[in-house]
Scaffold this motif. Structure first.
Motif, PDB file in Angstrom:
ATOM      1  N   SER A 203       0.752  -1.420  -0.152  1.00  0.00           N
ATOM      2  CA  SER A 203      -0.016  -0.297   0.191  1.00  0.00           C
ATOM      3  C   SER A 203       0.512   1.619  -0.211  1.00  0.00           C
ATOM      4  CB  SER A 203      -1.328   0.229   0.712  1.00  0.00           C
ATOM      5  OG  SER A 203      -0.207   0.150   2.447  1.00  0.00           O
ATOM      6  N   ARG A 204       2.094   1.040   0.153  1.00  0.00           N
ATOM      7  CA  ARG A 204       2.663   2.381   0.574  1.00  0.00           C
ATOM      8  C   ARG A 204       3.352   2.740  -0.958  1.00  0.00           C
ATOM      9  NH1 ARG A 204       7.289   1.642   5.687  1.00  0.00           N
ATOM     10  NH2 ARG A 204       6.336   0.410   7.066  1.00  0.00           N
ATOM     11  N   TRP A 205       3.157   1.923  -1.106  1.00  0.00           N
ATOM     12  CA  TRP A 205       3.557   2.357  -3.498  1.00  0.00           C
ATOM     13  C   TRP A 205       2.270   3.021  -3.591  1.00  0.00           C
ATOM     14  CZ3 TRP A 205       7.360   2.242  -6.365  1.00  0.00           C
ATOM     15  CH2 TRP A 205       8.297   1.405  -6.734  1.00  0.00           C
ATOM     16  N   ASP A 206       1.097   2.730  -3.193  1.00  0.00           N
ATOM     17  CA  ASP A 206       0.151   3.953  -3.832  1.00  0.00           C
ATOM     18  C   ASP A 206       0.245   5.445  -2.877  1.00  0.00           C
ATOM     19  OD1 ASP A 206      -0.835   2.582  -5.329  1.00  0.00           O
ATOM     20  OD2 ASP A 206      -1.960   0.936  -3.936  1.00  0.00           O
ATOM     21  N   LYS A 207       0.325   5.021  -1.803  1.00  0.00           N
ATOM     22  CA  LYS A 207       0.553   6.938  -0.924  1.00  0.00           C
ATOM     23  C   LYS A 207       1.326   7.472  -1.583  1.00  0.00           C
ATOM     24  CE  LYS A 207       0.668   8.372   3.594  1.00  0.00           C
ATOM     25  NZ  LYS A 207       1.078   8.290   5.198  1.00  0.00           N
ATOM     26  N   ALA A 208       2.984   7.281  -1.731  1.00  0.00           N
ATOM     27  CA  ALA A 208       3.915   7.793  -2.321  1.00  0.00           C
ATOM     28  C   ALA A 208       3.720   8.301  -3.647  1.00  0.00           C
ATOM     29  CB  ALA A 208       5.140   7.059  -2.030  1.00  0.00           C
ATOM     30  N   GLY A 209       3.068   7.532  -4.783  1.00  0.00           N
ATOM     31  CA  GLY A 209       2.687   7.768  -6.006  1.00  0.00           C
ATOM     32  C   GLY A 209       1.925   8.644  -5.973  1.00  0.00           C
ATOM     33  N   GLU A 211       0.473  11.499  -6.045  1.00  0.00           N
ATOM     34  CA  GLU A 211       0.508  12.985  -6.122  1.00  0.00           C
ATOM     35  C   GLU A 211       1.117  13.124  -7.728  1.00  0.00           C
ATOM     36  OE1 GLU A 211       2.827  15.389  -3.614  1.00  0.00           O
ATOM     37  OE2 GLU A 211       1.417  15.370  -1.711  1.00  0.00           O
ATOM     38  N   GLN A 212       1.037  12.608  -7.807  1.00  0.00           N
ATOM     39  CA  GLN A 212       1.691  12.093  -9.599  1.00  0.00           C
ATOM     40  C   GLN A 212       0.597  11.569 -10.240  1.00  0.00           C
ATOM     41  OE1 GLN A 212       6.178  10.622  -7.911  1.00  0.00           O
ATOM     42  NE2 GLN A 212       6.227  11.222 -10.431  1.00  0.00           N
ATOM     43  N   LEU A 213       0.383  10.667 -10.069  1.00  0.00           N
ATOM     44  CA  LEU A 213      -0.909  10.623 -10.731  1.00  0.00           C
ATOM     45  C   LEU A 213      -1.505  10.600 -11.007  1.00  0.00           C
ATOM     46  CD1 LEU A 213       0.757   6.368  -9.593  1.00  0.00           C
ATOM     47  CD2 LEU A 213       0.995   8.122 -11.408  1.00  0.00           C
ATOM     48  N   PRO A 214      -2.492  10.885 -12.281  1.00  0.00           N
ATOM     49  CA  PRO A 214      -4.301  10.935 -12.317  1.00  0.00           C
ATOM     50  C   PRO A 214      -5.385  10.667 -11.366  1.00  0.00           C
ATOM     51  CG  PRO A 214      -3.455   9.811 -15.340  1.00  0.00           C
ATOM     52  CD  PRO A 214      -1.780   9.996 -13.575  1.00  0.00           C
ATOM     53  N   ALA A 215      -6.428  10.697 -11.801  1.00  0.00           N
ATOM     54  CA  ALA A 215      -7.515   9.794 -10.715  1.00  0.00           C
ATOM     55  C   ALA A 215      -7.366   8.397 -10.935  1.00  0.00           C
ATOM     56  CB  ALA A 215      -8.638  10.503 -10.354  1.00  0.00           C
ATOM     57  N   GLU A 216      -7.252   8.356 -11.926  1.00  0.00           N
ATOM     58  CA  GLU A 216      -7.381   6.479 -13.264  1.00  0.00           C
ATOM     59  C   GLU A 216      -6.447   5.560 -13.146  1.00  0.00           C
ATOM     60  OE1 GLU A 216      -5.784   9.150 -16.576  1.00  0.00           O
ATOM     61  OE2 GLU A 216      -7.231   9.761 -14.886  1.00  0.00           O
ATOM     62  N   LEU A 217      -5.366   6.386 -11.659  1.00  0.00           N
ATOM     63  CA  LEU A 217      -4.063   5.337 -11.972  1.00  0.00           C
ATOM     64  C   LEU A 217      -4.032   4.763 -10.624  1.00  0.00           C
ATOM     65  CD1 LEU A 217      -1.650   5.986 -14.743  1.00  0.00           C
ATOM     66  CD2 LEU A 217      -2.654   4.175 -15.060  1.00  0.00           C
ATOM     67  N   HIS A 218      -4.683   6.115  -9.495  1.00  0.00           N
ATOM     68  CA  HIS A 218      -4.652   5.705  -8.359  1.00  0.00           C
ATOM     69  C   HIS A 218      -4.723   4.304  -7.547  1.00  0.00           C
ATOM     70  CE1 HIS A 218      -5.042  10.165  -6.767  1.00  0.00           C
ATOM     71  NE2 HIS A 218      -4.195   9.941  -7.099  1.00  0.00           N
ATOM     72  N   ALA A 326      13.150   4.652  -8.565  1.00  0.00           N
ATOM     73  CA  ALA A 326      13.562   5.459  -7.755  1.00  0.00           C
ATOM     74  C   ALA A 326      12.580   5.676  -7.159  1.00  0.00           C
ATOM     75  CB  ALA A 326      13.304   6.581  -8.266  1.00  0.00           C
ATOM     76  N   LEU A 327      11.201   4.981  -7.112  1.00  0.00           N
ATOM     77  CA  LEU A 327      11.375   5.531  -5.705  1.00  0.00           C
ATOM     78  C   LEU A 327      10.801   4.314  -4.820  1.00  0.00           C
ATOM     79  CD1 LEU A 327       8.535   6.856  -4.534  1.00  0.00           C
ATOM     80  CD2 LEU A 327       6.576   5.812  -6.227  1.00  0.00           C
ATOM     81  N   ALA A 328      11.255   2.631  -5.235  1.00  0.00           N
ATOM     82  CA  ALA A 328      11.582   1.293  -4.354  1.00  0.00           C
ATOM     83  C   ALA A 328      12.867   1.758  -4.184  1.00  0.00           C
ATOM     84  CB  ALA A 328      11.364   0.440  -5.797  1.00  0.00           C
TER      85      ALA A 328
END
Length: 361
Positions: A203-209, A211-218, A326-328
């Motif tokens: 789940s931490r992936w989605d919290k971190a990403g 802000e950068q992603l459009p709603a459909e990729l949340h 980089a995010l990993a």
């Protein structure tokens, strides 16, 4: 019968991502075992910090151990192992019935050792010996410094839960360390059966990403990484290298889904559990998520061995501006830092309680 049965039918083990003295004392953990078929549990410094800080159940133990001259990590390890021994004994029938595949509990090394390979090796050996339970994993982070400690610990016969894995590449590094440790044991004429799991945080992936992603990729990134890693896991288990070790008596290092509680309040509370049903895996869930899935969770299917649509999804996410590699690395570093913060807070909490309890004698 609860909705959790669908996960067990898929071949997945269900573990609890929590331990407190209260759930041991009041029978809650025993009820989870009986009613929800929970077959293991995990712990970490944050869990113990909350357990000790939110309860007086540990006060007598802290007072007595402090009076005996024990302080800081020594005192905490004794407290934690008292809980984990009790939990391990509850899971022992499962451990025996599955020949050591299931029925485990986990104890984390001091996060202050995350960059200390030799210190981690020695601490893992010491904690496992002190626990006096065959079904206790010692948790070592799958950081660059942790990888050689994992290999050496496996070679030494210490069961290891590799924690803080966030990517397929990090998982493969942990799996390689496990394989090398087992191969070295076989070469030395030692028993190749040493338990291990590799814990991938979701789940931490989605919290971190977000802000950068459009709603459909949340809330799609963590699941896609899980799918991709599951493909690597199935490929490893099908490899000639693994088959040779299995024929010699080794057991697989199982893939464990960690951090499966939903962090986005707008997403379903069973999102990650439903999406990551898969044979030969473990899902360790917070109590809230466990109860939610028992009440209304649904499994539409199991993960595809080939990773499903993960490659396309990860390509879309990368195109939207997320540097996944980089995010990993960032998530692993932040996870280690978070556990250090919890550890220091835990040590201070224990010291404060010991002082206050001594003053009230």
């Amino acid at each position: 019968m609860t909705h959790l049965q669908s996960l067990r039918d898929a071949g997945q083990s269900l573990w609890l991502d929590n331990i407190t003295r209260e759930i041991l004392d009041d029978g809650t953990l025993q009820r989870y075992i009986a009613d929800f078929a929970i077959t293991g549990l995990t712990s970490n410094p944050t869990i113990f910090d909350q357990a000790i800080g939110d309860s007086d159940a540990y006060d007598a133990g802290i007072r007595d151990k402090a009076a005996a001259g024990k302080r800081d990590e020594v005192l905490f390890v004794e407290l934690a192992l008292e809980d984990l021994r009790r939990a391990a004994d509850l899971f022992r029938p499962v451990f025996d019935a599955t020949d050591g595949v299931d029925g485990w509990v986990s104890m984390e090394l001091s996060p202050l050792l995350a960059a200390d390979t030799s210190g981690s090796i020695e601490a893992a050996r010491r904690i496992f010996a002190q626990a006096e339970r065959d079904n206790l994993f010692v948790k070592i982070p799958g950081t660059p410094e942790g990888i050689p400690a994992i290999e050496e610990s496996i070679f030494a016969g210490v069961p290891i839960n590799v924690t803080l894995l966030f990517s397929t590449e990090q998982y493969l590094a942990a799996a390689e360390a496990y394989l090398r440790g087992i191969e070295r044991r076989i070469g030395a004429g030692l028993d190749p059966k040493v338990g291990s799991v590799a814990s991938l945080f979701i789940s931490r992936w989605d919290k971190a990403g977000a802000e950068q992603l459009p709603a459909e990729l949340h809330n799609r990134l963590g699941i896609a990484v899980g799918q991709q890693t599951y493909r690597a896991y199935r490929e490893l288990l099908a490899s000639d290298r693994w088959k040779k070790l299995a024929a010699a008596g080794a057991q697989p290092q199982r893939l464990l889904w960690a951090s499966t509680g939903t962090k986005d309040p707008n997403a379903p509370d069973t999102l990650y559990v439903e999406a990551l049903a898969a044979p030969d895996t473990i899902n360790t869930m917070p109590e809230k998520t466990l109860r939610a899935f028992a009440d209304h969770g649904k499994v539409g299917g199991v993960l595809a061995d080939d990773g499903g649509d993960s490659a396309d999804m990860l390509a879309k996410i990368a195109a939207a501006g997320v540097d996944i590699d980089a995010l990993a690395a960032k998530l692993q570093e932040e996870g280690a830092d978070s556990f250090v913060k919890s550890w220091k807070q835990l040590m201070q909490r224990i010291a404060n309680k010991a002082k206050a309890l001594d003053g009230n004698r």
